[in-house]
Scaffold this active site. Structure first.
Site, PDB file in Angstrom:
ATOM      1  N   HIS A   1       4.930   4.460  12.795  1.00  0.00           N
ATOM      2  CA  HIS A   1       5.029   4.329  11.340  1.00  0.00           C
ATOM      3  C   HIS A   1       6.099   5.316  10.876  1.00  0.00           C
ATOM      4  O   HIS A   1       5.822   6.500  10.673  1.00  0.00           O
ATOM      5  CB  HIS A   1       3.646   4.651  10.759  1.00  0.00           C
ATOM      6  CG  HIS A   1       3.548   4.664   9.273  1.00  0.00           C
ATOM      7  ND1 HIS A   1       2.881   3.683   8.563  1.00  0.00           N
ATOM      8  CD2 HIS A   1       3.983   5.542   8.336  1.00  0.00           C
ATOM      9  CE1 HIS A   1       2.912   3.955   7.285  1.00  0.00           C
ATOM     10  NE2 HIS A   1       3.580   5.092   7.110  1.00  0.00           N
TER      11      HIS A   1
ATOM     12  N   ARG B   1       0.830  -1.213   0.000  1.00  0.00           N
ATOM     13  CA  ARG B   1       0.000   0.000   0.000  1.00  0.00           C
ATOM     14  C   ARG B   1       0.868   1.269   0.000  1.00  0.00           C
ATOM     15  O   ARG B   1       0.923   1.992  -0.975  1.00  0.00           O
ATOM     16  CB  ARG B   1      -0.955  -0.013   1.214  1.00  0.00           C
ATOM     17  CG  ARG B   1      -2.040   1.036   1.172  1.00  0.00           C
ATOM     18  CD  ARG B   1      -1.599   2.423   1.560  1.00  0.00           C
ATOM     19  NE  ARG B   1      -1.064   2.493   2.912  1.00  0.00           N
ATOM     20  CZ  ARG B   1      -0.461   3.564   3.405  1.00  0.00           C
ATOM     21  NH1 ARG B   1      -0.303   4.659   2.679  1.00  0.00           N
ATOM     22  NH2 ARG B   1       0.038   3.559   4.638  1.00  0.00           N
ATOM     23  N   ASP B   2       1.602   1.504   1.080  1.00  0.00           N
ATOM     24  CA  ASP B   2       2.363   2.752   1.186  1.00  0.00           C
ATOM     25  C   ASP B   2       3.454   2.785   0.123  1.00  0.00           C
ATOM     26  O   ASP B   2       3.783   3.845  -0.423  1.00  0.00           O
ATOM     27  CB  ASP B   2       2.982   2.869   2.590  1.00  0.00           C
ATOM     28  CG  ASP B   2       3.213   4.308   3.018  1.00  0.00           C
ATOM     29  OD1 ASP B   2       3.167   5.198   2.152  1.00  0.00           O
ATOM     30  OD2 ASP B   2       3.451   4.546   4.218  1.00  0.00           O
TER      31      ASP B   2
ATOM     32  N   ASN C   1       9.424   4.207   3.286  1.00  0.00           N
ATOM     33  CA  ASN C   1       9.157   3.745   4.649  1.00  0.00           C
ATOM     34  C   ASN C   1      10.423   3.098   5.181  1.00  0.00           C
ATOM     35  O   ASN C   1      11.281   2.651   4.421  1.00  0.00           O
ATOM     36  CB  ASN C   1       8.085   2.647   4.627  1.00  0.00           C
ATOM     37  CG  ASN C   1       6.704   3.195   4.406  1.00  0.00           C
ATOM     38  OD1 ASN C   1       6.309   3.461   3.286  1.00  0.00           O
ATOM     39  ND2 ASN C   1       5.982   3.372   5.502  1.00  0.00           N
TER      40      ASN C   1
ATOM     41  N   HIS D   1       9.064   6.784   8.398  1.00  0.00           N
ATOM     42  CA  HIS D   1       9.703   6.837   7.077  1.00  0.00           C
ATOM     43  C   HIS D   1      11.173   7.159   7.323  1.00  0.00           C
ATOM     44  O   HIS D   1      11.514   7.819   8.303  1.00  0.00           O
ATOM     45  CB  HIS D   1       9.025   7.892   6.202  1.00  0.00           C
ATOM     46  CG  HIS D   1       7.696   7.436   5.668  1.00  0.00           C
ATOM     47  ND1 HIS D   1       7.495   7.103   4.352  1.00  0.00           N
ATOM     48  CD2 HIS D   1       6.504   7.225   6.274  1.00  0.00           C
ATOM     49  CE1 HIS D   1       6.235   6.722   4.170  1.00  0.00           C
ATOM     50  NE2 HIS D   1       5.607   6.789   5.335  1.00  0.00           N
TER      51      HIS D   1
ATOM     52  N   CYS E   1       4.358   9.306   0.198  1.00  0.00           N
ATOM     53  CA  CYS E   1       2.977   9.736  -0.009  1.00  0.00           C
ATOM     54  C   CYS E   1       2.984  10.797  -1.101  1.00  0.00           C
ATOM     55  O   CYS E   1       3.692  11.793  -0.992  1.00  0.00           O
ATOM     56  CB  CYS E   1       2.415  10.307   1.290  1.00  0.00           C
ATOM     57  SG  CYS E   1       0.780  11.041   1.084  1.00  0.00           S
TER      58      CYS E   1
END
Ligand code: HMG
Ligand code: MG
Length: 306
Positions: free
Chosen positions: A213, A21-22, A255, A215, A246
């Site tokens: 989370h 996803r990311d 990430n 990065h 993003c």
């Protein structure tokens, strides 16, 4: 002699794999649906308990994940593994439920300008949009995670106060999210900030409901993980190969790489249930599909020709 600073770390960590996803939301080229499915199935082989597979967002906002329904239909369900996906609104939740998801994640942020760019509403507006999502989830018995982006800094507003993160966290918990994921969207955090933000959130959420989370834009992600572990936090998001970013956060890069995180955790004797070499295999497959080498340092070391 000083006390051992590594004493008392959590014995087990949950790693939430967000690469599909990311990572893939930020791809410039198109990754074929079949390649996404193979990538996710290879990650599933590695033993994760949660994989964030895709997003049920507007295909105009994120064309890279417009095939969410097809991806979910193509991947192999496994015992002990839950797939999750981002949903921004009731429309996304309907699509996620139709695709059979048992866990989803809503997402907002701690800074107004980022939230406006990302989901075209205010922080308060996002919370209102999540209300029906949480209701639908409760009815269907689906678990909901809540992301708070820009918790350590915003690409538009700069510094973000821990108090602002705390306010959003309180709203999400009140809505009924089961877990909060605190995002360093643009990879600016340093360990002192991890302490500050965690100290604001731990009394509210408890360590069992708090995920980090990170990065790795500026190389501080693993230092931040170690600090969070020392505070008792035991849920971390990461992306195979260090994919990610993003599209609505200029300057955001990958990430924290799952391989690098797993190497650290293994060294510290912390259990994850995940096989590092199988994550490397999944990253190697995706590297061929993307035509680009992963950013992960562990991956580079593990695949270097001797
Ligand atoms: P909007 O334009 O305000 O919404 O977008 P709208 O309701 O007016 O809808 C616009 C169009 O999208 C309409 O279609 C809707 O039907 C459609 P049209 O009539 O124009 O043909 N639509 C949808 N289609 C499919 N699924 C849906 C959906 N919703 C509306 N769910 C919206 C608002 C939130 C929808 C949009 O801004 C959006 O989808 N944004 C997603 C942005 C995104 O995914 N960003 C990346 C993820 S966040 C992140 O990466 C950070 C994180 O990793 C943590 C961290 O690092 O900090 C999580
Ligand atoms: Mg992210």
């Amino acid at each position: 002699m000083a006390e051992n600073p590594l004493q008392g770390l959590p014995r087990r960590v949950k790693v939430v794999e967000v690469g599909p996803r990311d990572g893939l939301q930020n791809e410039k080229g198109v990754i074929a649906t079949a390649d996404k499915i193979t990538f996710i199935n290879l990650l599933a082989d590695a033993g994760f308990s949660v994989i964030e597979a895709t997003s049920f967002v507007s295909p105009k906002a994120i064309p890279q994940l417009a095939d969410a329904t097809e991806v979910m239909a193509g991947i192999t369900p496994r015992p002990g593994l839950r797939y999750t996906a981002l949903v921004p609104n009731a429309r996304g939740m309907r699509r996620a439920l139709d695709a059979g998801l048992r866990e989803v994640a809503v997402f907002t942020g701690a800074s107004e300008t980022f939230v406006q760019h990302n989901i075209n509403t205010s922080i308060a507006g996002s919370i209102e949009n999540f209300r029906p999502v949480l209701e639908m989830a409760r009815e269907a018995g689906v678990r909901v995670r809540g992301y708070i982006s820009t918790a350590f800094g915003c690409p538009y507003e700069g510094a973000v106060a821990p108090e602002a993160v705390k306010r959003v966290a309180a709203s999400l918990l009140e809505l009924g999210v089961a877990e909060l994921s605190i995002g360093d969207t643009i990879g600016v955090a340093t360990p002192d900030q991890v302490v500050e933000v965690s100290e604001a959130l731990l009394p509210l959420a408890g360590a069992e409901r708090l995920a980090m989370h990170f990065h790795d834009t500026r190389g501080t992600a693993l230092a931040n993980v170690l600090t969070a572990l020392q505070l008792g936090i035991s849920i971390f998001d990461s992306a195979a190969g260090g994919l990610g970013g993003c599209p609505y956060a200029p300057g955001a890069s990958g990430n924290l790489a799952t391989e690098d995180l797993l190497y650290l955790l293994r060294g510290l004797g912390i259990e994850t249930g995940i096989e590092l070499e199988k994550v490397v295999a999944a990253s190697a497959f995706l590297a061929r599909a993307r035509g680009a080498a992963p950013a992960s340092r562990y991956y580079a070391a593990a695949t270097a020709e001797s």
